[in-house]
Motif scaffolding. Structure first.
Motif, mmCIF file in Angstrom:
data_model
loop_
_atom_site.group_PDB
_atom_site.id
_atom_site.type_symbol
_atom_site.label_atom_id
_atom_site.label_comp_id
_atom_site.label_asym_id
_atom_site.label_seq_id
_atom_site.Cartn_x
_atom_site.Cartn_y
_atom_site.Cartn_z
ATOM 1 N N GLY A 31 -13.646 2.348 -15.157
ATOM 2 C CA GLY A 31 -15.070 2.405 -15.446
ATOM 3 C C GLY A 31 -15.791 1.191 -14.913
ATOM 4 N N ILE A 32 -16.958 1.413 -14.315
ATOM 5 C CA ILE A 32 -17.815 0.323 -13.855
ATOM 6 C C ILE A 32 -18.927 0.142 -14.880
ATOM 7 C CG2 ILE A 32 -19.388 -0.480 -12.054
ATOM 8 C CD1 ILE A 32 -17.838 1.251 -10.069
ATOM 9 N N MET A 83 -25.666 -4.627 -8.547
ATOM 10 C CA MET A 83 -24.806 -3.446 -8.410
ATOM 11 C C MET A 83 -24.408 -3.218 -6.959
ATOM 12 S SD MET A 83 -27.139 0.019 -8.767
ATOM 13 C CE MET A 83 -25.663 0.987 -8.944
ATOM 14 N N ALA A 92 -13.940 5.027 -9.055
ATOM 15 C CA ALA A 92 -14.469 4.998 -10.420
ATOM 16 C C ALA A 92 -14.456 6.381 -11.058
ATOM 17 C CB ALA A 92 -15.885 4.448 -10.414
ATOM 18 N N PHE A 95 -19.557 5.515 -14.313
ATOM 19 C CA PHE A 95 -20.402 4.330 -14.153
ATOM 20 C C PHE A 95 -21.303 4.254 -15.374
ATOM 21 C CE2 PHE A 95 -24.495 2.501 -13.053
ATOM 22 C CZ PHE A 95 -24.174 1.357 -12.347
ATOM 23 N N CYS A 97 -24.351 2.015 -17.500
ATOM 24 C CA CYS A 97 -25.398 1.008 -17.354
ATOM 25 C C CYS A 97 -26.113 0.776 -18.683
ATOM 26 C CB CYS A 97 -26.403 1.458 -16.293
ATOM 27 S SG CYS A 97 -27.685 0.238 -15.907
ATOM 28 N N ALA A 137 -25.393 4.850 -7.497
ATOM 29 C CA ALA A 137 -24.087 5.079 -8.110
ATOM 30 C C ALA A 137 -23.516 6.445 -7.728
ATOM 31 C CB ALA A 137 -24.184 4.950 -9.630
ATOM 32 N N TRP A 141 -20.146 6.047 -5.682
ATOM 33 C CA TRP A 141 -18.893 6.295 -6.414
ATOM 34 C C TRP A 141 -18.701 7.748 -6.823
ATOM 35 C CZ3 TRP A 141 -21.861 1.836 -8.019
ATOM 36 C CH2 TRP A 141 -21.384 0.647 -7.458
ATOM 37 N N CYS A 143 -19.449 9.764 -9.355
ATOM 38 C CA CYS A 143 -18.812 9.896 -10.669
ATOM 39 C C CYS A 143 -19.879 10.105 -11.739
ATOM 40 C CB CYS A 143 -17.989 8.644 -10.977
ATOM 41 S SG CYS A 143 -18.971 7.119 -11.112
ATOM 42 N N ILE A 145 -22.518 9.451 -14.577
ATOM 43 C CA ILE A 145 -23.388 8.308 -14.840
ATOM 44 C C ILE A 145 -23.776 8.311 -16.321
ATOM 45 C CG2 ILE A 145 -25.478 7.069 -14.178
ATOM 46 C CD1 ILE A 145 -23.570 7.548 -11.834
#
Length: 225
Positions: A31-32, A83, A92, A95, A97, A137, A141, A143, A145
């Motif tokens: 995970g980011i 980022m 990932a 992601f 935030c 994102a 990536w 993925c 969000i």
């Protein structure tokens, strides 16, 4: 008391004393996390829910968090700027935030949600920054969000930011972990509040571990099932 002296930051709430969930669906996933002081762990010696997820669930984490920074791209260390320094080749699984309280404190302009996906987002506004972050994102990536909000505190501007985030969700189909409107999260006793927070915004280790972590786990288990 603040920081290391706060009861909620005592050793019983430490990463070391956190049990591992061997069959967690997050085990081995990546995970980011992009955020500011709450994602960093400003009131808890640099330990946040991100670090607890790493220990409890075996999640591989990329934690890009700098205290005092804003979503709105008005300084070189904004969310938008930082980022773009994250490794684009990371595989990932999601992601996440933080909807930063700093944008409310600094009264950043809210902006508007663009009708089109094919525009240059006005990233100096909150809306434009969020849309840029989501777009970047997704493209980088590819993925799920996820955005998460702060638990309730006295801020009309932040309340408007939460409403704005839901407008953006309708366009982008993102997931929101909404502590702001969560009645259970916000109905803690005064005793719990003194244990879980060092001020009206920043959690202690106990706050992350006992108060917030289960909500993050619940959401991520669902997203990655």
């Amino acid at each position: 008391m603040f920081g290391i002296f706060a009861k909620g930051n005592s050793s019983e709430y430490s990463i070391k004393n956190t049990a591992e969930i061997t069959d967690s669906p997050l085990n081995g996933k990546t995970g980011i996390f992009l955020g500011s002081s709450v994602t960093y762990g400003y009131g808890s010696e640099g330990v946040s829910f991100v670090d607890f997820l790493e220990k409890s669930d075996g999640l591989n984490t990329v934690k890009e968090a700098v205290s005092g920074t804003t979503l709105a791209d008005v300084k070189k260390n904004s969310y938008v700027a930082r980022m773009q320094t994250i490794d684009k080749d990371i595989k990932a699984d999601f992601f996440m935030c933080q909807l930063s309280t700093n944008d409310a404190t600094k009264n950043m302009p809210l902006g508007v949600v663009e009708e089109s996906f094919d525009v240059q987002y006005q990233s100096y506004t909150v809306a434009g920054a969020i849309e840029f972050i989501i777009s970047y994102a997704k493209e980088t990536w590819d993925c799920p969000i996820i955005f998460y909000t702060q638990s309730k505190y006295d801020s009309e501007h932040y309340a408007k930011m939460v409403d704005l985030l839901y407008e953006i969700q309708k366009k982008w189909d993102i997931t929101i972990i909404d502590f702001w409107n969560d009645a259970k999260i916000n109905s803690i006793t005064e005793e719990q509040r003194n244990l879980y927070l060092v001020d009206h915004i920043h959690p202690t280790k106990a706050g992350y571990k006992e108060w917030w972590l289960p909500k993050f786990q619940e959401c991520l288990y669902e997203v990655l099932k």
